[in-house]
Scaffold this motif. Sequence first.
Motif, PDB file in Angstrom:
ATOM      1  N   ASN A  93     -10.812  -0.232  -6.787  1.00  0.00           N
ATOM      2  CA  ASN A  93     -10.771   1.205  -6.479  1.00  0.00           C
ATOM      3  C   ASN A  93     -10.004   2.010  -7.526  1.00  0.00           C
ATOM      4  N   ASN A 148      -3.328   6.511  -4.581  1.00  0.00           N
ATOM      5  CA  ASN A 148      -4.357   6.610  -5.622  1.00  0.00           C
ATOM      6  C   ASN A 148      -5.052   7.965  -5.471  1.00  0.00           C
ATOM      7  N   LEU A 196       0.854  -1.198   0.000  1.00  0.00           N
ATOM      8  CA  LEU A 196       0.000   0.000   0.000  1.00  0.00           C
ATOM      9  C   LEU A 196       0.880   1.235   0.000  1.00  0.00           C
ATOM     10  N   ILE A 201     -12.028  13.137   1.319  1.00  0.00           N
ATOM     11  CA  ILE A 201     -12.654  12.168   0.404  1.00  0.00           C
ATOM     12  C   ILE A 201     -12.173  10.774   0.783  1.00  0.00           C
ATOM     13  N   TRP A 213     -10.383  -2.817  -2.612  1.00  0.00           N
ATOM     14  CA  TRP A 213      -9.059  -2.736  -3.239  1.00  0.00           C
ATOM     15  C   TRP A 213      -8.388  -4.101  -3.284  1.00  0.00           C
ATOM     16  N   VAL A 261     -21.510  10.824  -1.962  1.00  0.00           N
ATOM     17  CA  VAL A 261     -21.042  10.996  -3.346  1.00  0.00           C
ATOM     18  C   VAL A 261     -21.229   9.715  -4.162  1.00  0.00           C
ATOM     19  N   ILE A 297     -18.742  13.104  -7.251  1.00  0.00           N
ATOM     20  CA  ILE A 297     -17.871  14.273  -7.405  1.00  0.00           C
ATOM     21  C   ILE A 297     -17.643  14.475  -8.899  1.00  0.00           C
TER      22      ILE A 297
HETATM   23  O1  N01 Z   1      -7.944   3.251   1.390  1.00  0.00           O
HETATM   24  P1  N01 Z   1      -9.261   2.456   0.926  1.00  0.00           P
HETATM   25  P2  N01 Z   1      -7.423   3.527   2.871  1.00  0.00           P
HETATM   26  N1  N01 Z   1     -14.541   9.270  -5.312  1.00  0.00           N
HETATM   27  O2  N01 Z   1      -8.995   2.062  -0.489  1.00  0.00           O
HETATM   28  C1  N01 Z   1     -12.819   6.285  -1.580  1.00  0.00           C
HETATM   29  C2  N01 Z   1      -4.447  -0.032   5.303  1.00  0.00           C
HETATM   30  N2  N01 Z   1      -4.492   0.866   6.430  1.00  0.00           N
HETATM   31  O3  N01 Z   1      -6.198   4.365   2.741  1.00  0.00           O
HETATM   32  O4  N01 Z   1     -14.932   2.236  -1.366  1.00  0.00           O
HETATM   33  C3  N01 Z   1     -14.989   9.107  -4.076  1.00  0.00           C
HETATM   34  O5  N01 Z   1      -9.623   1.416   1.885  1.00  0.00           O
HETATM   35  C4  N01 Z   1     -13.180   4.828  -1.526  1.00  0.00           C
HETATM   36  O6  N01 Z   1     -14.514   4.633  -1.901  1.00  0.00           O
HETATM   37  P3  N01 Z   1     -14.955   3.187  -2.532  1.00  0.00           P
HETATM   38  C5  N01 Z   1      -5.612  -0.990   5.394  1.00  0.00           C
HETATM   39  O7  N01 Z   1      -5.221  -2.239   4.928  1.00  0.00           O
HETATM   40  C6  N01 Z   1      -3.988   0.365   7.545  1.00  0.00           C
HETATM   41  O8  N01 Z   1      -8.478   3.978   3.746  1.00  0.00           O
HETATM   42  O9  N01 Z   1     -13.897   2.838  -3.549  1.00  0.00           O
HETATM   43  N3  N01 Z   1     -14.421   8.281  -3.184  1.00  0.00           N
HETATM   44  C7  N01 Z   1     -12.888   4.524  -0.071  1.00  0.00           C
HETATM   45  O10 N01 Z   1     -13.910   4.960   0.754  1.00  0.00           O
HETATM   46  C8  N01 Z   1      -6.581  -0.324   4.508  1.00  0.00           C
HETATM   47  O11 N01 Z   1      -7.605  -1.142   4.053  1.00  0.00           O
HETATM   48  C9  N01 Z   1      -3.993   1.114   8.651  1.00  0.00           C
HETATM   49  O12 N01 Z   1     -16.277   3.436  -3.096  1.00  0.00           O
HETATM   50  C10 N01 Z   1     -13.344   7.611  -3.582  1.00  0.00           C
HETATM   51  C11 N01 Z   1     -11.645   5.379   0.184  1.00  0.00           C
HETATM   52  O13 N01 Z   1     -11.646   6.396  -0.794  1.00  0.00           O
HETATM   53  C12 N01 Z   1      -5.670   0.187   3.428  1.00  0.00           C
HETATM   54  O14 N01 Z   1      -4.570   0.704   4.129  1.00  0.00           O
HETATM   55  C13 N01 Z   1      -4.538   2.379   8.660  1.00  0.00           C
HETATM   56  C14 N01 Z   1     -12.801   7.752  -4.856  1.00  0.00           C
HETATM   57  C15 N01 Z   1     -10.373   4.581   0.051  1.00  0.00           C
HETATM   58  O15 N01 Z   1     -10.373   3.572   0.976  1.00  0.00           O
HETATM   59  C16 N01 Z   1      -6.235   1.256   2.566  1.00  0.00           C
HETATM   60  O16 N01 Z   1      -7.007   2.136   3.374  1.00  0.00           O
HETATM   61  C17 N01 Z   1      -5.045   2.887   7.494  1.00  0.00           C
HETATM   62  C18 N01 Z   1     -13.452   8.625  -5.755  1.00  0.00           C
HETATM   63  N4  N01 Z   1     -13.022   8.784  -7.008  1.00  0.00           N
HETATM   64  C19 N01 Z   1      -5.007   2.103   6.365  1.00  0.00           C
HETATM   65  N5  N01 Z   1     -11.711   6.950  -4.964  1.00  0.00           N
HETATM   66  C20 N01 Z   1      -3.367   0.470   9.816  1.00  0.00           C
HETATM   67  O17 N01 Z   1      -3.846   0.498  10.835  1.00  0.00           O
HETATM   68  C21 N01 Z   1     -11.594   6.324  -3.772  1.00  0.00           C
HETATM   69  N6  N01 Z   1     -12.573   6.721  -2.939  1.00  0.00           N
HETATM   70  C22 N01 Z   1      -2.155  -0.291   9.689  1.00  0.00           C
END
Ligand code: N01
Length: 541
Positions: free
Chosen positions: A504, A154, A150, A189, A499, A355, A360
Amino acid sequence: MPDVNPAPAAREYDALIIGAGFSGLYQLLCLRDRLGLNVQVLEAGDGVGGTWYWNRYPGARCDSESHAYNYTFSKELFEEWEWTERYPDHAEIRRYLNHVADRFDLKKDIRFSTRVVGARYDEAANRWSVTTEAGETLTAQFLITAVGCLSTANVPKFPGLEEFGGDWYHTGQWPHEGVDFTGKRVGLIGTGSTGIQATPVIAETAAHLTVFQRTANYSVPAHNAPLTPEFKAWVKENHAEIRRIMHSNTNGQAFFIEDRSAWDVTPEQRQTLYEAAWAKGGLQFRAVFRDMLLDKAANDTAAEFLKNKIRSIVKDPVTAALLADIDHPYAAKRPPIDTDYFATFNRENVTLVDVRRAPIEAITPTGLRTRDAEYPLDIIVFATGYDAMTGPLLKLNIAGRNGLPLAKAWEAGPRSYLGLQVAGFPNLFTITGPGSPSVLCNMPVAIEQHVEWITDCIAHMRKRELARIEAQTDAVEKWVEQVNDAANATLLPQAVSSWYLGANVPGKPRIFMPYAGGMARYREICANVAARNYDGFALSD
Ligand code: N01
């Protein structure tokens, strides 16, 4: 202070490792100190940490509990390091990785601020030639990617982003000096794990926070807290047992999934068990029943419990309904854990915007426009995730035999043997590559297993004077089938926007990428392959 090492004189190595996070550090230690190889790590950042070097967004914190978010290869290291909280934050994880790097004197063999832009296999020489952004070329017999799953941000291609008059950030490339939200109108977002962690923290200082939700998500409270002296002492005393549990279960966590079905208990007992899991908090919620990710009806019981929690926390019924309008089984997407996420929507300065219904359309010079409305913003935070698993590898521009680009080999989606090697790319190992449990497992556990397997494999080759190892096409075909079968035996592919499936990123092939058969099973498969003289790989001198 940035860690800066001067360019070394030698340009030829036994092994080159790309990335200095959990994977790269341990791989360096194993190859250099256990096998005596001449190794160099190339790292784009100016310090160690990998994912945690870049992810410094507000609320960035690990979802695995700290006592499970360690290397376990060294009892001494495990016992001497003390975490301070139930879930370590990004800064503490960097301190840990710096401690590891210093303790094992690893930094001297890491080239920081060195971004790899190409890697090419030279068949006649049986060597990999790696090019850096600065134009240098380094060669090695073995090339090992330790680039994480990761690490490729994106950022959706919304029209108008270049003309936005405010500031914008992706959570995975957060400025080291932080961002001051005081008095600002902020748009966030994304409501994945990251957005769910960042929302409550940003809301504390922003004048107004607008959260743009496309897919509603479950979340369970983290209940983060400082660790007590008793717990710290318990962890130290139980290194062996904690390690045993993490190495023998499905997900590499320091707990087992309960061996009971949701149907072994009455609805009242189920409710009591879910309440207890909610009160305990964290990823263990999905461990309440063994069939939670296998049986949709069983999953529905958990999903309904969690949706009811949202409805009970969020006061405005319209916002609550939108947050609870979740379209996938619980934990079919990576389940987030949070600190006050849903309660944050009770704040006066926080608004939720759907959205999905009104997508958007553009970023404007003064904010963001959906199909229905315009939102004036000073700062936009993209918590929009990653081009996961394949993105970090494809970005390296790797070319194998006959110059075959990895992007071409993976045109229809990633194909690997055990997530460790790709046919046509000899002596290239991909730590936690697509086709391995990786993101479905507690990452340090998945990483240690891969690094140790690769190290044993290279030791085996050296002992027998073998120079080349390459995954065989038929073994790859069979493994891809096993990866698909393992996913299809679960509810995971039902989350169509996940993802895990590449959904995604527009245009990305929809393939379920990680191996869902469980870490313990995978560990056994890899050990058996090695024991059967690296069955499925061709080894030659
Ligand atoms: O990314 P995600 P993340 N218009 O892909 C939205 C790890 N992690 O960074 O679901 C509007 O999960 C998208 O919407 P949708 C963990 O493994 C670990 O949050 O595609 N919205 C979604 O809601 C995690 O799973 C920790 O419809 C748009 C969001 O953006 C992974 O990283 C902590 C869009 C993306 O969610 C990824 O998490 C944090 C658009 N065009 C993360 N494009 C730990 O604790 C995307 N979205 C270790």
